[in-house]
Design an enzyme around this catalytic site. Structure first.
Site, short mmCIF file in Angstrom:
data_model
loop_
_atom_site.label_atom_id
_atom_site.label_comp_id
_atom_site.label_asym_id
_atom_site.label_seq_id
_atom_site.Cartn_x
_atom_site.Cartn_y
_atom_site.Cartn_z
N VAL A 126 42.26 -18.77 47.67
CA VAL A 126 40.82 -19.06 47.67
C VAL A 126 40.43 -19.59 46.30
O VAL A 126 40.67 -18.94 45.28
CB VAL A 126 39.99 -17.80 47.98
CG1 VAL A 126 38.50 -18.15 48.01
CG2 VAL A 126 40.42 -17.16 49.28
N LYS A 199 38.94 -19.43 54.04
CA LYS A 199 38.73 -18.84 52.71
C LYS A 199 37.62 -17.79 52.73
O LYS A 199 37.76 -16.73 52.13
CB LYS A 199 38.42 -19.95 51.70
CG LYS A 199 39.62 -20.86 51.44
CD LYS A 199 39.23 -22.11 50.70
CE LYS A 199 40.43 -23.00 50.40
NZ LYS A 199 40.05 -24.34 49.93
N1 HSE Z 1 42.06 -29.09 51.02
C1 HSE Z 1 41.61 -28.06 50.14
C2 HSE Z 1 40.34 -28.53 49.40
C3 HSE Z 1 42.72 -27.72 49.17
O1 HSE Z 1 40.01 -29.70 49.49
O2 HSE Z 1 39.69 -27.71 48.78
C4 HSE Z 1 42.60 -26.39 48.53
O3 HSE Z 1 42.58 -25.34 49.42
#
Ligand code: HSE
Length: 408
Positions: A126, A199
């Site tokens: 997270v 998250k």
């Molecule tokens: N794809 C995610 C973002 C990567 O853009 O935050 C990190 O978890």
């Protein structure tokens, strides 16, 4: 101590590099030297300085009694879940950056770690490099946590920043995010809020002590947002951010949701731009705490993984008490019962009867604009289900509904 890495992608290779490049400072800080023992990946990396560590067989890690700590940076649920379970059962500490794994299987893996007397840590899952998990579980442990809310996805924050600052439409901003390597070829998990949902489920589990699974959590992404929405937000002195939030409600349940939200420009979260993430935690003793930083990227995420590795070293003989309990049925309140105020854009035939119908069905709305074809108004804060029912009763054709972020 010896460390193995499963998955030599962006994050895994970043971990190997940080362990190598910062070996001296890490040894000074944790009192032991950390040596790389194996790197598991099905791909080959000829010419890489880490080529000598490569293996395609997880048993090389599982059967190596000298490998104490295993980093999982493969992503996805399988085979990550099978491999992590096997590592924990083999008495190895596990550190992961894999939010999908923790959101879907966190409770099971925490129980497995407890049974085997080892640690299972996931600071990097997270907020990338931002310390959130450890502050929430340790520094703020003396609080009843009442709310966690954040900008937890860098890709969508980049896209929204382009829409707000440069008036780029969603499709063009997404293309730019892909060109810059932020958004995947298939951007669904980011732009539809799925990544942020995983998250916030992890943070809700930690904040409230019971596993919150992503299934059934209200999740709305940013793909339907238009520059009209951005302009309407601006006129209200707000910006639109993709907010993942969880809150303890008066009835003892918790709300958990991901959605675009209107945030007043005076609020700290409104100024978090580009790929940066931020997490606001509210505790009954501490009040509001905000952490800001790089939520993604090789080195930033590796920084969080290596912090967890060092915590494993510190708690290698007696595991750290950390985690949460099993899911509690009914803990997460139905989204229709969660109150919010909305900015609504609806089609109108231009007749006074439309505004009269709205006033009758949903008293207390503030009309912002009524240009003959569109009504733009702000609703009072009410359970979302009641607002939707009232808009139906008024027979309005709703084009967009944006909730306001509750500041306290
Ligand atoms: N794809 C995610 C973002 C990567 O853009 O935050 C990190 O978890």
């Amino acid at each position: 101590m010896n460390v193995a890495i499963m998955g030599f992608g962006v994050v895994g290779s970043g971990v190997a590099e940080v362990l190598k490049n910062n070996a001296a400072v890490i040894e000074k800080k944790c009192g032991v030297s950390l040596r790389l023992s194996h790197i598991l990946d099905i791909r080959t990396f000829p010419g890489s300085p880490f080529a000598p560590y490569m293996t395609r067989d997880v048993n090389d890690i599982l059967n190596d009694a000298d490998t104490d700590i295993v980093v999982e940076t493969m992503g996805g649920t399988e085979p990550a879940f099978t491999f992590v379970s096997a590592c924990l059962n083999a008495g190895k500490h596990v550190v992961t950056s894999n939010k999908e794994l923790v959101a879907k299987k966190g409770y099971q893996l925490l129980e497995l770690a407890k049974k085997n007397g080892v640690n299972f840590f996931f600071e990097a899952a997270v907020g990338g490099g931002i310390p959130i998990i450890r502050p929430l579980s340790r520094c703020l442990a003396g609080n009843n946590i009442t709310r966690v809310a954040g900008i937890l996805n860098g890709t969508t924050n980049f896209i929204l920043t382009k829409m707000i600052v440069e008036q780029m439409d969603f499709a063009a901003a997404l293309r730019l995010a892909q060109q810059n390597g932020y958004a995947e070829k298939d951007p669904t998990a980011d732009v539809e809020g799925i990544d942020a949902c995983r998250k916030i489920c992890i943070l809700a589990s930690l904040a409230f002590g019971s596993h919150v699974y992503p299934d059934g959590i209200f999740t709305e992404g940013i793909s339907a947002l238009t520059l009209d929405d951005v302009a309407a937000a601006e006129a209200l002195g707000c910006v639109i951010k993709l907010i993942a939030q969880t809150r303890r409600l008066e009835n003892g349940k918790i709300s958990v949701l991901v959605s675009p939200a209107l945030i007043k420009k005076t609020h700290l979260l409104s100024g978090i731009s580009d790929v940066f993430n931020a997490c606001l935690i509210t505790g009954d003793a501490v009040g509001d705490v905000i952490m800001v930083g790089r939520g993604a990227g090789k080195e930033a995420t590796a920084s969080a993984v290596v912090g967890d590795i060092i915590d494993c070293v510190d708690h290698s003989s007696a595991r750290k008490t950390f985690g949460w309990g099993d899911a509690v049925p009914g803990l997460v309140e139905d989204i229709d019962a969660v109150p919010a105020a909305f900015l609504v854009r609806a089609e109108t035939s231009g007749k006074d009867s439309d505004t009269a119908a709205l006033a009758a069905a949903l008293p207390g709305c503030t009309m912002l604009d009524s240009d003959g074809s569109t009504l733009l108004f702000v609703t009072p804060s009410l359970p979302q289900g009641k607002i939707k029912a009232a808009l139906n009763a008024a027979s309005l054709r709703v084009r967009s509904m944006l909730r306001f972020f509750e500041e306290s």
